[in-house]
Design a protein around this motif. Structure first.
Motif, PDB file in Angstrom:
ATOM      1  N   ALA A 109      -1.121  -4.647   3.557  1.00  0.00           N
ATOM      2  CA  ALA A 109      -1.643  -3.853   3.674  1.00  0.00           C
ATOM      3  C   ALA A 109      -1.530  -1.900   3.086  1.00  0.00           C
ATOM      4  O   ALA A 109      -2.264  -0.972   3.511  1.00  0.00           O
ATOM      5  N   PHE A 110       0.044  -2.117   3.145  1.00  0.00           N
ATOM      6  CA  PHE A 110       0.569  -0.828   2.530  1.00  0.00           C
ATOM      7  C   PHE A 110       0.255  -0.433   1.018  1.00  0.00           C
ATOM      8  O   PHE A 110       0.394  -0.080  -0.023  1.00  0.00           O
ATOM      9  N   THR A 111      -1.287   0.014   1.483  1.00  0.00           N
ATOM     10  CA  THR A 111      -2.017  -0.208  -0.304  1.00  0.00           C
ATOM     11  C   THR A 111      -2.689   2.041  -0.117  1.00  0.00           C
ATOM     12  O   THR A 111      -3.393   1.964   1.052  1.00  0.00           O
ATOM     13  N   GLY A 112      -3.210   2.448  -1.183  1.00  0.00           N
ATOM     14  CA  GLY A 112      -4.093   3.468  -1.287  1.00  0.00           C
ATOM     15  C   GLY A 112      -5.408   3.121  -0.684  1.00  0.00           C
ATOM     16  O   GLY A 112      -6.669   4.751  -0.214  1.00  0.00           O
ATOM     17  N   ALA A 113      -5.938   2.111   0.148  1.00  0.00           N
ATOM     18  CA  ALA A 113      -7.385   1.693   0.412  1.00  0.00           C
ATOM     19  C   ALA A 113      -6.818   2.615   1.919  1.00  0.00           C
ATOM     20  O   ALA A 113      -8.313   3.033   2.246  1.00  0.00           O
ATOM     21  N   LYS A 114      -5.696   2.752   2.493  1.00  0.00           N
ATOM     22  CA  LYS A 114      -5.511   3.495   3.682  1.00  0.00           C
ATOM     23  C   LYS A 114      -4.676   4.282   3.732  1.00  0.00           C
ATOM     24  O   LYS A 114      -4.705   5.256   5.006  1.00  0.00           O
ATOM     25  N   VAL A 115      -3.621   3.710   3.251  1.00  0.00           N
ATOM     26  CA  VAL A 115      -2.285   4.891   3.063  1.00  0.00           C
ATOM     27  C   VAL A 115      -2.510   5.539   1.542  1.00  0.00           C
ATOM     28  O   VAL A 115      -1.571   4.946   0.197  1.00  0.00           O
ATOM     29  N   ILE A 116      -2.920   6.807   1.913  1.00  0.00           N
ATOM     30  CA  ILE A 116      -3.495   7.759   0.800  1.00  0.00           C
ATOM     31  C   ILE A 116      -2.253   8.490   0.284  1.00  0.00           C
ATOM     32  O   ILE A 116      -2.181   9.044  -1.255  1.00  0.00           O
ATOM     33  N   GLY A 117      -0.915   8.719   1.227  1.00  0.00           N
ATOM     34  CA  GLY A 117       0.400   9.329   0.748  1.00  0.00           C
ATOM     35  C   GLY A 117       1.112   8.901   1.624  1.00  0.00           C
ATOM     36  O   GLY A 117       1.032   8.255   2.379  1.00  0.00           O
ATOM     37  N   ALA A 118       2.434   8.721   1.124  1.00  0.00           N
ATOM     38  CA  ALA A 118       3.868   9.018   2.055  1.00  0.00           C
ATOM     39  C   ALA A 118       4.721  10.476   1.705  1.00  0.00           C
ATOM     40  O   ALA A 118       4.471  10.082   0.911  1.00  0.00           O
ATOM     41  N   ILE A 119       5.527  10.059   2.345  1.00  0.00           N
ATOM     42  CA  ILE A 119       6.637  11.347   2.441  1.00  0.00           C
ATOM     43  C   ILE A 119       8.425  10.747   2.151  1.00  0.00           C
ATOM     44  O   ILE A 119       7.859   9.810   3.337  1.00  0.00           O
ATOM     45  N   LEU A 120       8.770  11.083   1.278  1.00  0.00           N
ATOM     46  CA  LEU A 120       9.781  10.287   0.814  1.00  0.00           C
ATOM     47  C   LEU A 120      11.520  11.366   1.897  1.00  0.00           C
ATOM     48  O   LEU A 120      11.159  12.709   1.427  1.00  0.00           O
ATOM     49  N   PHE A 121      12.286  11.078   2.001  1.00  0.00           N
ATOM     50  CA  PHE A 121      13.427  10.997   2.111  1.00  0.00           C
ATOM     51  C   PHE A 121      14.239  11.046   0.721  1.00  0.00           C
ATOM     52  O   PHE A 121      13.983  10.483  -0.423  1.00  0.00           O
ATOM     53  N   GLU A 122      15.432  12.316   0.242  1.00  0.00           N
ATOM     54  CA  GLU A 122      15.535  12.706  -1.525  1.00  0.00           C
ATOM     55  C   GLU A 122      15.549  10.858  -1.386  1.00  0.00           C
ATOM     56  O   GLU A 122      16.063  10.919  -2.363  1.00  0.00           O
ATOM     57  N   GLN A 123      16.993  10.879  -0.445  1.00  0.00           N
ATOM     58  CA  GLN A 123      17.811   9.395  -0.938  1.00  0.00           C
ATOM     59  C   GLN A 123      16.431   8.103  -1.192  1.00  0.00           C
ATOM     60  O   GLN A 123      16.560   7.738  -2.354  1.00  0.00           O
ATOM     61  N   THR A 124      15.362   8.448  -0.711  1.00  0.00           N
ATOM     62  CA  THR A 124      14.669   7.402  -1.520  1.00  0.00           C
ATOM     63  C   THR A 124      13.868   7.679  -2.405  1.00  0.00           C
ATOM     64  O   THR A 124      13.812   6.115  -3.162  1.00  0.00           O
ATOM     65  N   MET A 125      13.778   8.587  -2.976  1.00  0.00           N
ATOM     66  CA  MET A 125      13.038   9.223  -3.735  1.00  0.00           C
ATOM     67  C   MET A 125      14.288   8.240  -5.353  1.00  0.00           C
ATOM     68  O   MET A 125      14.245   8.741  -6.406  1.00  0.00           O
ATOM     69  N   ASP A 126      15.431   8.487  -4.580  1.00  0.00           N
ATOM     70  CA  ASP A 126      16.781   8.828  -6.092  1.00  0.00           C
ATOM     71  C   ASP A 126      16.892   7.158  -5.724  1.00  0.00           C
ATOM     72  O   ASP A 126      17.426   6.781  -7.109  1.00  0.00           O
ATOM     73  N   ARG A 127      16.251   6.066  -5.341  1.00  0.00           N
ATOM     74  CA  ARG A 127      16.103   4.908  -5.549  1.00  0.00           C
ATOM     75  C   ARG A 127      14.825   4.669  -5.936  1.00  0.00           C
ATOM     76  O   ARG A 127      14.085   4.834  -6.093  1.00  0.00           O
ATOM     77  N   GLU A 128      14.898   2.363  -5.935  1.00  0.00           N
ATOM     78  CA  GLU A 128      13.954   1.609  -6.329  1.00  0.00           C
ATOM     79  C   GLU A 128      13.436   1.160  -5.489  1.00  0.00           C
ATOM     80  O   GLU A 128      14.199   0.550  -4.268  1.00  0.00           O
ATOM     81  N   ILE A 129      12.950   0.504  -5.727  1.00  0.00           N
ATOM     82  CA  ILE A 129      12.064  -0.597  -5.143  1.00  0.00           C
ATOM     83  C   ILE A 129      11.591  -1.599  -6.235  1.00  0.00           C
ATOM     84  O   ILE A 129      10.553  -0.969  -6.758  1.00  0.00           O
ATOM     85  N   ALA A 130      11.262  -2.658  -6.150  1.00  0.00           N
ATOM     86  CA  ALA A 130      10.952  -4.409  -6.821  1.00  0.00           C
ATOM     87  C   ALA A 130      11.386  -3.482  -8.450  1.00  0.00           C
ATOM     88  O   ALA A 130      10.114  -3.700  -9.171  1.00  0.00           O
ATOM     89  N   GLY A 131      12.173  -2.874  -8.242  1.00  0.00           N
ATOM     90  CA  GLY A 131      12.904  -2.386  -9.495  1.00  0.00           C
ATOM     91  C   GLY A 131      12.825  -1.868 -10.839  1.00  0.00           C
ATOM     92  O   GLY A 131      12.852  -0.686 -11.586  1.00  0.00           O
ATOM     93  N   MET A 132      11.815  -0.612  -9.816  1.00  0.00           N
ATOM     94  CA  MET A 132      10.880   1.347 -10.104  1.00  0.00           C
ATOM     95  C   MET A 132      11.589   2.226  -9.217  1.00  0.00           C
ATOM     96  O   MET A 132      11.871   2.117  -8.181  1.00  0.00           O
ATOM     97  N   ALA A 133      11.988   3.199  -9.974  1.00  0.00           N
ATOM     98  CA  ALA A 133      11.790   4.457  -9.311  1.00  0.00           C
ATOM     99  C   ALA A 133      10.855   4.439  -7.908  1.00  0.00           C
ATOM    100  O   ALA A 133       9.703   4.213  -7.905  1.00  0.00           O
ATOM    101  N   THR A 134      11.107   5.209  -6.559  1.00  0.00           N
ATOM    102  CA  THR A 134      10.413   4.789  -5.527  1.00  0.00           C
ATOM    103  C   THR A 134       8.783   5.620  -5.943  1.00  0.00           C
ATOM    104  O   THR A 134       7.975   4.926  -5.438  1.00  0.00           O
ATOM    105  N   GLY A 135       9.431   6.709  -6.515  1.00  0.00           N
ATOM    106  CA  GLY A 135       7.612   7.765  -6.397  1.00  0.00           C
ATOM    107  C   GLY A 135       6.877   7.244  -7.868  1.00  0.00           C
ATOM    108  O   GLY A 135       5.680   6.388  -7.406  1.00  0.00           O
ATOM    109  N   ASP A 136       6.915   6.539  -8.560  1.00  0.00           N
ATOM    110  CA  ASP A 136       6.423   5.405  -9.505  1.00  0.00           C
ATOM    111  C   ASP A 136       5.976   3.463  -9.341  1.00  0.00           C
ATOM    112  O   ASP A 136       4.820   4.019  -9.356  1.00  0.00           O
TER     113      ASP A 136
END
Length: 297
Positions: A63-90
């Motif tokens: 359910a976490f997609t741009g259809a309803k969640v248009i943006g997300a605010i990250l902590f710096e460490q979260t930005m520097d990490r990965e989700i599913a093998g990709m940089a979090t922002g990407d």
């Protein structure tokens, strides 16, 4: 500033912003709400591994997609990490269609004149350069108003806009967040002063400068309508500020044009012990209710 698609999404798309930006001081509380007690980790590193696991689980929920969640605010460490093998922002933008923002403040000074301003942040330019390089669309920074004190509120808003202009200089969209504490007895009076101070700062912006605003749900419905309509404002979002999700949604639905940017109210009901099906169903229910309240106005 970001891509045209991101700008259009943040300006017009129906939906809300997920605040996934708890930092060192607020992470134990966030983990406790997720069913992870402090004796489950023995170091700060382990604590941040656990909170990243929670955030990655939220970001990967169907359910976490741009259809309803248009943006997300990250902590710096979260930005520097990965989700599913990709940089979090990407991952957020390319895989989920969610526009990423970075929390950039370093916490609060002690209270003075009824306000808690942001601590000095000498490394901000370097942080902003990194944020731009990692695909962040914008930033968020929080300060607090604890009383209807005109001097304190003026200082609070002036600091927010001064740093906001520094952020705009890096091609990023600042989310300016002067939070009014929901429990103070003179909340409505503080919000009246705050409205005037923000409007004056907006009127003083030049060129193509724009900001977003993150504000406490007001005591008087539609109090911030003039800010929502202001040509210098891309979007006005609401913080949940300690209200339960149901309370926050009810307040939000009364404020036309204001959308949610909830953290604790978004994660309410999630647990580390849930199966993926249970977790995904719970977050889907949260997203649906917050989305409905955000588009109700």
């Amino acid at each position: 500033m970001g891509t045209l698609d991101q700008t259009q999404q943040m300006t017009q798309a129906p939906g809300f912003i997920a605040a996934l930006d708890q930092s060192g001081g607020s992470t134990p509380k966030a983990l406790k709400g997720y069913g992870v007690s402090e004796d489950a980790y023995g170091s700060e590193a382990e604590m941040f591994d656990l909170i990243h696991g929670m955030r990655a689980r939220i970001a990967q929920a169907p359910a976490f997609t741009g259809a309803k969640v248009i943006g997300a605010i990250l902590f710096e460490q979260t930005m520097d990490r990965e989700i599913a093998g990709m940089a979090t922002g990407d991952y957020l933008w390319q895989e989920r269609g969610v526009v990423p923002f970075l929390k950039v403040d370093k916490g609060l000074e002690d209270e003075a004149e009824g306000a808690r301003l942001m601590k000095p942040n000498p490394g901000l330019d370097a942080t902003l350069e990194k944020a731009a390089s990692k695909g962040m669309f914008g930033t968020k920074m929080r300060s607090v108003i604890d009383a209807a004190n005109p001097a304190g509120i003026a200082a609070n808003v002036a600091q927010q806009f001064e740093i906001g202009k520094q952020i705009i200089g890096h091609g990023l969209m600042p989310i300016i967040e002067p939070e009014v504490t929901i429990s103070i007895p003179d909340k409505a009076e503080a919000e009246a002063i705050l409205l005037g101070e923000i409007a004056a700062q907006l009127d003083a912006l030049t060129g193509d400068q724009k900001v977003m605003l993150k504000l406490t749900l007001p005591s008087v419905a539609n109090h911030y309508a003039p800010l929502i309509a202001h040509p210098r404002v891309m979007r006005v979002v609401a913080l949940s500020g300690g209200y339960t999700r149901d309370e926050a949604n009810a307040h939000l639905a009364q404020n036309a044009g204001m959308i949610a940017s909830f953290s604790r109210a978004l994660a309410e009901g999630l647990s580390a012990a849930q199966s993926d099906d249970e977790f995904n169903a719970t977050i889907a229910g949260s997203i649906d209710s917050i989305h409905q309240a955000s588009v109700a106005g």
